[in-house]
Structure formats: structure tokens, C-alpha cells
Design an enzyme around this catalytic site. Sequence first.
Site, PDB file in Angstrom:
ATOM      1  N   GLY A   8      -4.084   6.370   1.681  1.00  0.00           N
ATOM      2  CA  GLY A   8      -3.321   7.155   0.704  1.00  0.00           C
ATOM      3  C   GLY A   8      -4.172   8.224   0.050  1.00  0.00           C
ATOM      4  CB  ALA A   9      -7.031  10.107   1.224  1.00  0.00           C
ATOM      5  N   GLY A  12      -3.120  12.230  -5.462  1.00  0.00           N
ATOM      6  CA  GLY A  12      -3.485  11.398  -6.608  1.00  0.00           C
ATOM      7  C   GLY A  12      -4.836  10.693  -6.549  1.00  0.00           C
ATOM      8  NE  ARG A  33       4.009   7.708   3.999  1.00  0.00           N
ATOM      9  CZ  ARG A  33       4.926   7.439   3.090  1.00  0.00           C
ATOM     10  NH1 ARG A  33       6.036   6.819   3.437  1.00  0.00           N
ATOM     11  NH2 ARG A  33       4.765   7.789   1.820  1.00  0.00           N
ATOM     12  CG  ASP A  59       4.460   4.095   7.381  1.00  0.00           C
ATOM     13  OD1 ASP A  59       4.037   3.240   6.588  1.00  0.00           O
ATOM     14  OD2 ASP A  59       5.616   4.549   7.338  1.00  0.00           O
ATOM     15  CB  SER A 139      -0.835  -1.524 -11.278  1.00  0.00           C
ATOM     16  OG  SER A 139      -0.110  -1.048 -12.399  1.00  0.00           O
ATOM     17  CE1 TYR A 152       3.721  -0.114  -7.978  1.00  0.00           C
ATOM     18  CE2 TYR A 152       3.681  -0.410 -10.367  1.00  0.00           C
ATOM     19  CZ  TYR A 152       3.085   0.037  -9.205  1.00  0.00           C
ATOM     20  OH  TYR A 152       1.841   0.639  -9.248  1.00  0.00           O
ATOM     21  N   GLY A 183      -3.939   1.710 -15.870  1.00  0.00           N
ATOM     22  CA  GLY A 183      -2.684   1.958 -16.590  1.00  0.00           C
ATOM     23  C   GLY A 183      -2.157   3.288 -16.098  1.00  0.00           C
ATOM     24  CD  GLU A 188       2.020  14.412  -4.870  1.00  0.00           C
ATOM     25  OE1 GLU A 188       2.520  13.741  -3.948  1.00  0.00           O
ATOM     26  OE2 GLU A 188       1.347  15.432  -4.678  1.00  0.00           O
TER      27      GLU A 188
HETATM   28  P1  NDP Z   1       0.554   9.193  -5.406  1.00  0.00           P
HETATM   29  O1  NDP Z   1       2.031   9.141  -5.140  1.00  0.00           O
HETATM   30  O2  NDP Z   1      -0.010  10.408  -5.994  1.00  0.00           O
HETATM   31  O3  NDP Z   1      -0.244   8.815  -4.069  1.00  0.00           O
HETATM   32  C1  NDP Z   1       0.158   7.738  -3.266  1.00  0.00           C
HETATM   33  C2  NDP Z   1      -0.581   7.781  -1.941  1.00  0.00           C
HETATM   34  O4  NDP Z   1      -0.164   6.638  -1.160  1.00  0.00           O
HETATM   35  C3  NDP Z   1      -0.275   9.022  -1.127  1.00  0.00           C
HETATM   36  O5  NDP Z   1      -1.453   9.514  -0.562  1.00  0.00           O
HETATM   37  C4  NDP Z   1       0.661   8.512  -0.041  1.00  0.00           C
HETATM   38  O6  NDP Z   1       0.440   9.252   1.172  1.00  0.00           O
HETATM   39  C5  NDP Z   1       0.173   7.078   0.144  1.00  0.00           C
HETATM   40  N1  NDP Z   1       1.202   6.242   0.752  1.00  0.00           N
HETATM   41  C6  NDP Z   1       2.368   5.830   0.203  1.00  0.00           C
HETATM   42  N2  NDP Z   1       3.088   5.137   1.111  1.00  0.00           N
HETATM   43  C7  NDP Z   1       2.350   5.129   2.245  1.00  0.00           C
HETATM   44  C8  NDP Z   1       2.552   4.581   3.541  1.00  0.00           C
HETATM   45  N3  NDP Z   1       3.663   3.903   3.845  1.00  0.00           N
HETATM   46  N4  NDP Z   1       1.605   4.751   4.481  1.00  0.00           N
HETATM   47  C9  NDP Z   1       0.480   5.433   4.187  1.00  0.00           C
HETATM   48  N5  NDP Z   1       0.213   5.973   2.991  1.00  0.00           N
HETATM   49  C10 NDP Z   1       1.157   5.819   2.029  1.00  0.00           C
HETATM   50  O7  NDP Z   1       0.290   7.926  -6.351  1.00  0.00           O
HETATM   51  P2  NDP Z   1      -1.051   7.373  -7.033  1.00  0.00           P
HETATM   52  O8  NDP Z   1      -2.229   8.128  -6.597  1.00  0.00           O
HETATM   53  O9  NDP Z   1      -0.776   7.237  -8.479  1.00  0.00           O
HETATM   54  O10 NDP Z   1      -1.055   5.888  -6.430  1.00  0.00           O
HETATM   55  C11 NDP Z   1      -2.151   5.336  -5.730  1.00  0.00           C
HETATM   56  C12 NDP Z   1      -2.207   3.847  -6.012  1.00  0.00           C
HETATM   57  O11 NDP Z   1      -2.459   3.642  -7.403  1.00  0.00           O
HETATM   58  C13 NDP Z   1      -0.913   3.094  -5.710  1.00  0.00           C
HETATM   59  O12 NDP Z   1      -1.236   1.856  -5.106  1.00  0.00           O
HETATM   60  C14 NDP Z   1      -0.301   2.878  -7.085  1.00  0.00           C
HETATM   61  O13 NDP Z   1       0.533   1.743  -7.119  1.00  0.00           O
HETATM   62  C15 NDP Z   1      -1.549   2.689  -7.917  1.00  0.00           C
HETATM   63  N6  NDP Z   1      -1.420   2.914  -9.347  1.00  0.00           N
HETATM   64  C16 NDP Z   1      -0.944   4.099  -9.842  1.00  0.00           C
HETATM   65  C17 NDP Z   1      -0.841   4.280 -11.220  1.00  0.00           C
HETATM   66  C18 NDP Z   1      -0.285   5.528 -11.829  1.00  0.00           C
HETATM   67  O14 NDP Z   1       0.089   5.512 -13.028  1.00  0.00           O
HETATM   68  N7  NDP Z   1      -0.228   6.660 -11.106  1.00  0.00           N
HETATM   69  C19 NDP Z   1      -1.267   3.229 -12.147  1.00  0.00           C
HETATM   70  C20 NDP Z   1      -1.727   2.020 -11.517  1.00  0.00           C
HETATM   71  C21 NDP Z   1      -1.816   1.891 -10.177  1.00  0.00           C
HETATM   72  P3  NDP Z   1       1.595   9.802   2.136  1.00  0.00           P
HETATM   73  O15 NDP Z   1       2.821  10.020   1.332  1.00  0.00           O
HETATM   74  O16 NDP Z   1       1.006  11.053   2.719  1.00  0.00           O
HETATM   75  O17 NDP Z   1       1.730   8.713   3.149  1.00  0.00           O
HETATM   76  C1  8X3 Z   2       1.617   2.161 -12.341  1.00  0.00           C
HETATM   77  C2  8X3 Z   2       1.527   2.026 -13.809  1.00  0.00           C
HETATM   78  O1  8X3 Z   2       2.737   1.215 -15.885  1.00  0.00           O
HETATM   79  O2  8X3 Z   2       4.026   2.526 -14.321  1.00  0.00           O
HETATM   80  O3  8X3 Z   2       1.148   1.028 -11.705  1.00  0.00           O
HETATM   81  O4  8X3 Z   2       3.453   0.289 -13.803  1.00  0.00           O
HETATM   82  S1  8X3 Z   2       3.027   1.479 -14.467  1.00  0.00           S
END
Ligand code: NDP
Ligand code: 8X3
Length: 253
Positions: A8-9, A12, A33, A59, A139, A152, A183, A188
Site C-alpha cells: 500500500g505504498a 498516505g 494496485r 491486489d 490502528s 473495521y 489515531g 486518502e
Molecule cells: P490510504 O487510503 O491513503 O492508503 C491505503 C493504501 O492501501 C493505498 O496505497 C492502497 O493502494 C492500499 N491498498 C488498499 N487496498 C489494497 C489492496 N486490496 N491491495 C493492495 N493495496 C491496497 O490510507 P492510509 O495511508 O491512511 O492507510 C494505511 C494503513 O493505515 C491502513 O491499514 C489503515 O487502516 C491504517 N490506518 C490509517 C489511519 C488514518 O487515520 N488514516 C489511522 C490508523 C490506521 P491501491 O489503492 O493502489 O491498491
Molecule cells: C483509522 C483511525 O479512528 O478512523 O484507523 O478508526 S479511525
Amino acid sequence: MKTVLVTGATAGIGEAIATIFARANYRVIITGRRKERLQNLQDELEMNYGAQVLSLCFDVRKRDEVNRAIDSLTGDWKEVEILVNNAGLAMGRDTVDKAELDDWDTMIDTNIKGLLYITRALSPQMVKRKSGHIFNIGSIAGKETYYQGNVYCATKHAVDSLTKAMRIDLLEHNVKVTGVCPGIVETEFSLVRYKGDAERAKKIYEGYHPLRPRDVAEVVFFAATRPPHVCLNDIVLTPTTQASSFYSRKNNQ
Ligand code: NDP
Ligand code: 8X3
């Protein structure tokens, strides 16, 4: 030079983690993806930091795609020392009687099964080398359960449990396992959760000073660079404006 693989690079937190390692001269494998985003990030990291970067587009929910991608690694790229299980998402927000079943499937398949598929594919070579470090991005939703967060939160509780399980299972093989539980981070994430509703997504962050992806990346990098005998097991970080899932304040209060 160590190799790090970040799932998921393309956005975010994952993008920030890939960037911080590339800047520090690690060999970086970026996955996601969205092919174009992977290519753009690879170009940027190579140009800005002279980094060695490899893109793998797949994926995480698809077991065959995961195995094919990992099997395609050759030479030094094969020796993944640090795995960052970051790919994940929330999809929809509703009570259990109203939520979409497809959303539940997507979250379970991505956040739990995807994380397991990658870990199962990569951990044997860490075991063989008797060296490695796995990061699971959990999280605060994996520490507490909030209204309409049901599945979730359940997936992130599962990540928390799997982090502990992996640490126990891999203990004898000298593989470190670290859970990082943020948190609110401005990414995105909310746009995905609210299915492209940009107005609603923006409101989540308004008035707060949320974490930036880089804040989480710095924590991962710190944990990854401790001496061999030190493992940070479980890290919870929130913005200063957020005490928990239930208590937060606007910046001006
Ligand atoms: P973003 O939506 O910005 O990034 C999510 C990333 O995950 C993207 O690069 C996306 O890539 C990838 N991804 C999602 N589904 C798939 C899939 N099926 N296969 C491969 N890659 C996938 O979100 P964040 O950076 O915020 O989230 C990253 C992690 O941090 C997650 O696990 C999220 O639950 C966790 N998190 C986020 C918080 C927040 O407040 N933002 C707080 C706590 C935890 P692509 O779409 O190109 O596949
Ligand atoms: C994402 C943070 O607070 O929306 O894991 O669940 S929260």
C-alpha cells in the site's frame, strides 16, 4: 544495504514509509494496485534520492497475485529484511443492521487476509536467515471499538492479535514483530471510507491537527533502526488533539 517491502505504498502512510527508507539508502519494494502511482513514486524516489526501487503491482486480497509477485523477486530483492504490512482500508460506516456486506468482505479480505497472505509468502525466508522485522499497521480502532466502526474495528483488533501471534511464533527465529497503531492521520483513508465523498472526508480532519503520514513513517523508521537486541512491540500514536477514539478536541478549544 537492506531491502524493505511496503504494501500500500501508492498513498498516505505507505508512501511516506517507502520514502523515508528510500531516503536512508534502503532498497525499497513498493506495492499497490494503482500501477501509474507506483511508477510515479518509483521515478520520484530514484530521482530525488538515487534509491533502488522495485514496483510490484498486485491486489493483496488475491492469494495467487501475492504469491506470483513474491516469487518474481530475484537476487538481493529476494532478501526482504523489513516487511511493512500497511495496505488496508475502512469501507463505509454504518451500524451492523444496515452496513453493506460487500464492504465487510472488502475490509476482512484486505486488512486480515491480505496481511496474512503477504506474511505467509515472505516470512519463510526471514526464518531461514534467522533475521527480519515485520511491521503491522494496526490502528487505535484495534484497541477500542466505536459506534458504526464494527467490522473495521474488528479487522484492526485481528491485526493486533496477529501481531502478538507472529511475535510468539517467530520468536525462536529471531524475527522482530512490531505493531504500529495510529489515531487519526490525514490521508486518502476517509475518501476511501466514504466512497469518494470528498466533502464528508474533508470534514473528518477539520479543526484538528491530525497526524501526517510522515509522523507514522518516522516511528516505523525509528523502530526499524534499533539495535538487534531491541524490539518495540506495540506503538500507539495519536495527534495531541486526540486522547482516544472517544475523546478529542478541536485545535482552538
Ligand atoms: P490510504 O487510503 O491513503 O492508503 C491505503 C493504501 O492501501 C493505498 O496505497 C492502497 O493502494 C492500499 N491498498 C488498499 N487496498 C489494497 C489492496 N486490496 N491491495 C493492495 N493495496 C491496497 O490510507 P492510509 O495511508 O491512511 O492507510 C494505511 C494503513 O493505515 C491502513 O491499514 C489503515 O487502516 C491504517 N490506518 C490509517 C489511519 C488514518 O487515520 N488514516 C489511522 C490508523 C490506521 P491501491 O489503492 O493502489 O491498491
Ligand atoms: C483509522 C483511525 O479512528 O478512523 O484507523 O478508526 S479511525
